[in-house]
Design a protein around this motif. Structure first.
Motif, mmCIF file in Angstrom:
data_model
loop_
_atom_site.group_PDB
_atom_site.id
_atom_site.type_symbol
_atom_site.label_atom_id
_atom_site.label_comp_id
_atom_site.label_asym_id
_atom_site.label_seq_id
_atom_site.Cartn_x
_atom_site.Cartn_y
_atom_site.Cartn_z
ATOM 1 N N MET A 70 0.860 -1.190 0.000
ATOM 2 C CA MET A 70 0.000 0.000 0.000
ATOM 3 C C MET A 70 0.898 1.243 0.000
ATOM 4 S SD MET A 70 -2.941 1.129 2.781
ATOM 5 C CE MET A 70 -3.799 -0.430 2.656
ATOM 6 N N TYR A 71 0.630 2.133 -0.969
ATOM 7 C CA TYR A 71 1.461 3.338 -1.041
ATOM 8 C C TYR A 71 0.642 4.506 -1.599
ATOM 9 C CZ TYR A 71 1.883 2.442 -6.073
ATOM 10 O OH TYR A 71 1.604 2.260 -7.395
ATOM 11 N N LEU A 72 1.253 5.707 -1.478
ATOM 12 C CA LEU A 72 0.611 6.927 -1.954
ATOM 13 C C LEU A 72 1.171 7.303 -3.324
ATOM 14 C CD1 LEU A 72 -1.461 8.891 -0.617
ATOM 15 C CD2 LEU A 72 0.494 10.335 0.009
ATOM 16 N N GLY A 73 0.260 7.622 -4.246
ATOM 17 C CA GLY A 73 0.671 8.034 -5.584
ATOM 18 C C GLY A 73 0.008 9.364 -5.941
ATOM 19 N N LYS A 74 0.439 9.921 -7.067
ATOM 20 C CA LYS A 74 -0.102 11.222 -7.465
ATOM 21 C C LYS A 74 -0.525 11.194 -8.932
ATOM 22 C CE LYS A 74 1.059 16.149 -7.115
ATOM 23 N NZ LYS A 74 2.138 17.125 -6.795
#
Length: 339
Positions: A1-5
């Motif tokens: 699980m990670y943050l993307g843009k």
């Protein structure tokens, strides 16, 4: 699980959805990274709180469950499970377990019930048990079969034969080995598979008991061991058989046409049915009726349902309750015990 843009500047969270068995993205709705990270933290916490459902297709689960059952239950039960899954998969196809809904299971069982009520009851019973296990293993959040109720059907009481009827069958049995098997079934309640697999080492001659035990080559219906005391009739049957054996090999079968060779179950069953017809007895009588008769005769003589349960090797006393209607206790006499 990670943050993307995204290209529009809004952050998203990418994670693996175990229920869908694929990667998914959820928009944070935030352009500010700090706010997006707060969303990510909150999202992770919610994921921890919610029960994780492991992705599993119907066919994958069937294969896993069948392997589990094969190690813990009888071959007959395993056959019922394989049949139930085969028919269900044929109806719904190989779908993810989480996609199996209550309406779909109801439709399946209702369709089967119209043509074969007994088959529908079997499928409902076995699939309900198997899907309960799927919930335990984390493949489902709830069992869709638990909410399904088939139309109630009155179950007939088991057929049993009296001592006089049994004597008639014995008198018409010329084969001494078959006679001994019939006597044993009627006086011990043993299943046919247990009888043909019984070896001399299963008999305790000092205490006059039969030990029905599971082994590498044989398993009882529910994998439970039990002990059955020998009554006077059975003691005589065993004593007479011993006279015909020159020397006991404890690993030999008690009932055998050729020493060391097990008698075929189907052979015994057909031989019994042939004699039943020869005697002009009820056509519904078959070999398993001898087991029912053992329990029925005990209950009629006042034996406790719970004792009969142990002798029959039932897992649940509810199974033994089918003989409860034979109890002849007077209700007034029972109440008067309090006086």
């Amino acid at each position: 699980m990670y943050l993307g843009k995204r290209s529009n500047g809004i952050y998203f969270v990418e994670f693996f959805d175990s229920e869908e068995n694929r990667k998914r993205r959820v928009s944070t709705g935030k352009r500010n990274k700090r706010e997006a990270n707060l969303f990510l933290y909150s999202f992770k916490e919610n994921q921890k709180k919610n029960k994780k459902i492991i992705y599993k297709s119907l066919v994958e689960y069937r294969d896993e469950y069948v392997k589990f059952v094969a190690e813990a239950y009888s071959k007959n039960y395993l056959t019922s499970i394989k049949l139930s899954f085969r028919q269900f998969i044929k109806f719904v196809d190989d779908v993810p377990l989480k996609k199996i809904t209550i309406p779909k299971t109801q439709q399946f069982l209702s369709t089967v019930y119209i043509k074969a009520p007994k088959a529908a009851e079997l499928y409902s019973r076995t699939l309900k048990a198997s899907f309960n296990r799927a919930v335990d293993w984390g493949y489902l959040s709830e069992n869709p079969f638990n909410k399904i109720k088939l139309p109630s059907s009155k179950k007939p009481y088991p057929i049993f034969i009296t001592k006089s009827e049994f004597k008639k069958i014995i008198d018409n049995t010329q084969d001494s080995e078959m006679r001994d098997i019939f006597y044993t079934a009627f006086n011990t309640g043993m299943r046919l598979g247990e009888l043909v697999n019984m070896k001399w080492k299963s008999i305790d001659f000092n205490n006059q008991k039969i030990y029905i035990q599971n082994s590498n080559s044989f398993a009882t219906k529910n994998k439970r061991d039990r002990v059955i005391p020998l009554n006077k009739i059975m003691q005589t049957v065993i004593a007479n058989k011993l006279k015909k054996v020159s020397s006991i090999v404890y690993d030999d079968f008690v009932f055998s046409k050729i020493r060391g060779i097990k008698i075929n179950e189907d052979y015994v069953s057909k031989a019994f049915k042939k004699i039943v017809r020869l005697c002009g007895c009820d056509e519904r009588i078959h070999f398993h009726t001898l087991r029912h008769s053992f329990a029925s005769n005990l209950v009629q003589k006042g034996a406790s349902i719970y004792i009969v349960k142990e002798l029959m090797g039932h897992s649940d006393v509810a199974t033994t309750q089918i003989y409860a209607h034979l109890i002849k206790e007077n209700l007034e006499d029972v109440v008067n015990l309090l006086d």
